[in-house]
Design a protein around this motif. Sequence first.
Motif, PDB file in Angstrom:
ATOM      1  N   TYR A   1     -22.657   5.203 -10.152  1.00  0.00           N
ATOM      2  CA  TYR A   1     -22.377   5.674  -8.784  1.00  0.00           C
ATOM      3  C   TYR A   1     -21.007   5.158  -8.345  1.00  0.00           C
ATOM      4  N   ASP A   2     -20.113   6.094  -7.978  1.00  0.00           N
ATOM      5  CA  ASP A   2     -18.762   5.749  -7.546  1.00  0.00           C
ATOM      6  C   ASP A   2     -18.626   6.042  -6.052  1.00  0.00           C
TER       7      ASP A   2
ATOM      8  N   GLY B   1     -28.095   2.599  -8.926  1.00  0.00           N
ATOM      9  CA  GLY B   1     -27.019   3.375  -8.335  1.00  0.00           C
ATOM     10  C   GLY B   1     -27.512   4.338  -7.275  1.00  0.00           C
ATOM     11  N   ILE B   2     -28.688   4.932  -7.494  1.00  0.00           N
ATOM     12  CA  ILE B   2     -29.277   5.839  -6.507  1.00  0.00           C
ATOM     13  C   ILE B   2     -29.537   5.099  -5.198  1.00  0.00           C
TER      14      ILE B   2
ATOM     15  N   ASP C   1     -25.312   4.073   1.331  1.00  0.00           N
ATOM     16  CA  ASP C   1     -24.047   4.586   1.863  1.00  0.00           C
ATOM     17  C   ASP C   1     -24.270   5.818   2.735  1.00  0.00           C
ATOM     18  N   ARG C   2     -25.208   6.683   2.343  1.00  0.00           N
ATOM     19  CA  ARG C   2     -25.510   7.857   3.175  1.00  0.00           C
ATOM     20  C   ARG C   2     -26.162   7.444   4.487  1.00  0.00           C
TER      21      ARG C   2
ATOM     22  N   PRO D   1     -30.517  -2.208   6.636  1.00  0.00           N
ATOM     23  CA  PRO D   1     -30.032  -2.114   5.257  1.00  0.00           C
ATOM     24  C   PRO D   1     -31.112  -2.510   4.254  1.00  0.00           C
ATOM     25  N   GLY D   2     -31.199  -1.757   3.166  1.00  0.00           N
ATOM     26  CA  GLY D   2     -32.043  -2.135   2.050  1.00  0.00           C
ATOM     27  C   GLY D   2     -31.219  -2.904   1.042  1.00  0.00           C
ATOM     28  N   ARG D   3     -31.890  -3.597   0.154  1.00  0.00           N
ATOM     29  CA  ARG D   3     -31.195  -4.384  -0.861  1.00  0.00           C
ATOM     30  C   ARG D   3     -31.863  -4.203  -2.212  1.00  0.00           C
TER      31      ARG D   3
END
Length: 269
Positions: free
Chosen positions: A44-45, A66-67, A73-74, A125-127
């Motif tokens: 994921y970039d 990455g998902i 970010d979304r 936020p998730g981690r």
Amino acid sequence: MASNKSNPPSDSPSPSATSPDASTPPPQQSLPRFLTNDPARTGYDPTAKWWLNYFRIITGKVTREGIEHYREDRYRVHEARDCARCESQRDWLFAYSPTVRFLQEKISALGGTLDASNVVCRRCPGRVAEDGSVVRQSGGFSPDHGILLCANEFRNRGHLEDTLAHEMVHAWDHLRFQVDWAGRKDLRHSACTEIRASMLSGECRWARESFTRGNWTLTQQFQDCVRKRAVQSVMARPTCKDDVQAVKVVNEVWDSCFADKRPFDEVYR
């Protein structure tokens, strides 16, 4: 939120002055190490267009980690939209949900207040932990601040209603029993309120478990869901050493707390 100094009833667990938890410092629980995104590792970039990353995801070129980074970010991009929708649904529930209105009245009768001023919608936020697990929450209750609703985590208004009812049961328990939330004296307080919140909120009803979580068990499904969620919540307490202690504490209070439907007469949802 106002506090009521009522003592727990005789069937509720109460702290013991001679218990080990009351006289020894709490154990230090090792916190998970959270991963930052590495495009070379995850695929994921974050500098690329969102649709390019989405295409890479659906073609299997992005890892599970990455998902999750893409998802976060979304959520940041859509934070204002998600919070506005959460606030609109929260206000609707305070006006029209029988469960939420009932709990609001019972909390008010104990001297507390829950409304739009202290039931707030925020992005949570998730981690991604080092072991690959994802740490997320849909809400939370603080005796000093009120209720947090994680606007980015709700699938629909029904999901928000279950979460709000769960946290409002915690608020009622706080005013009625003065719960030891951190478990510094007695983790059984936390276990009991988590059992009651999962049982009374509707989040463990058969339709939610089956269609949302894929659990199609027909026998003991409700009890298993309540027990599992209570154990998970107790494990998150800073004084809980491990899952073995969490299961033990939940089992100790299960019979009395699972039978306690207050302030309802029965399991409503």
